[in-house]
Design an enzyme around this catalytic site. Structure first.
Site, PDB file in Angstrom:
ATOM      1  N   HIS A 141      -6.820  -5.104   9.336  1.00  0.00           N
ATOM      2  CA  HIS A 141      -6.205  -4.738   8.066  1.00  0.00           C
ATOM      3  C   HIS A 141      -5.185  -5.787   7.639  1.00  0.00           C
ATOM      4  CE1 HIS A 141      -7.927  -0.756   8.988  1.00  0.00           C
ATOM      5  NE2 HIS A 141      -7.872  -0.561   7.681  1.00  0.00           N
ATOM      6  N   LYS A 145       0.118  -3.290   6.477  1.00  0.00           N
ATOM      7  CA  LYS A 145      -0.213  -1.961   7.018  1.00  0.00           C
ATOM      8  C   LYS A 145       0.735  -1.616   8.160  1.00  0.00           C
ATOM      9  CE  LYS A 145      -4.074   0.895   8.677  1.00  0.00           C
ATOM     10  NZ  LYS A 145      -3.787   1.978   7.703  1.00  0.00           N
TER      11      LYS A 145
END
Length: 251
Positions: A141, A145
């Site tokens: 990600h 995040k």
């Protein structure tokens, strides 16, 4: 006309929801909720309890600690909720399950249709390969995040464990480990970098053979589209807890 409250409206996903809804004629956002209110095409509040507008459903892309208060006020207002926020603690999940006794709640760690099909494929592979293959999950990600591993990676791991004869122990990375891999391990590894929207890879590693099942999200729109489909679905349901399988079974 589906009337939506956008919870977390100034976040990355909240802004995508607002944009997609503005392009549709069968739904509209009547209010937003965010800890940092700003000017918008709709009124924005800091809490659901202050919202004056009537609504059919709430779509939540926020932060896990904001979910309990949202659910408490949603119960009071009798509004169904789509919870797309990840990283919920055990206590927060208990709160969600309690709230589902009085209002319909749709909850998924990943609103993508593709990732939920991946989960079904992985479960079938795990049933067949569980005795002779090691299973590892890698998720990637963007560098903003906050939770790791991702809620989706844990959702995949839990789905695998559901179908195994003997449950696996989750191993989060292998830093500082000096022993060999045990048969009952299921490795989960997180990568954070750049603007990666979301990638999940499940590896079944056997003797001289590797099977890989993967999914790559190329934009945040796929999650917003899934959340809107979930919102359309949940408004017609009785109190209870629903997930993507409920929506897929409906067809």
């Amino acid at each position: 006309m589906l009337k939506i409250i956008n919870h977390g409206c100034n976040g990355k996903m909240g802004r995508v929801i607002s944009r997609l809804v503005s392009e549709k004629s069968d739904c509209k956002i009547v209010a937003g909720i965010d800890k940092n209110p700003s000017s918008s095409d709709f009124p924005i509040y800091t809490s659901l309890k202050d919202v004056k507008e009537d609504a059919d459903v709430i779509i939540d892309f926020s932060f896990h600690s904001a979910v309990p208060e949202l659910l408490k006020n949603a119960e009071l207002k009798k509004i169904p909720v789509v919870v797309a926020t990840t990283g919920l603690s055990d206590d927060e999940l208990c709160t969600l399950k309690e709230a589902a006794k009085t209002i319909p709640i749709f909850r998924s760690a990943n609103m993508s249709l593709g990732i939920n099909i991946l989960i079904n494929l992985v479960k079938e592979a795990a049933k067949i390969l569980q005795n002779n293959y090691d299973i590892e999950i890698i998720e990637k990600h963007h560098n903003m995040k906050k939770d790791a591993p991702s809620g989706t990676a844990l959702m995949i791991a839990d789905a695998i464990n559901e179908v195994l004869t003997e449950k696996k122990e989750y191993i989060y990375g292998r830093h500082s480990k000096t022993d060999t891999r045990k048969e009952n391990e299921l490795g989960i590894h997180a990568i954070r970098g750049g603007t990666i929207v979301g990638e999940h890879e499940v590896i079944f590693a056997g003797h001289d053979e590797i099977l890989t099942i993967s999914h790559s999200a190329r934009s945040r729109e796929i999650f917003a589209i899934g959340a809107l489909k979930a919102a359309e679905f949940i408004v017609n349901q009785k109190p209870g807890l629903y997930d993507m399988n409920s929506l897929l079974e409906k067809g």
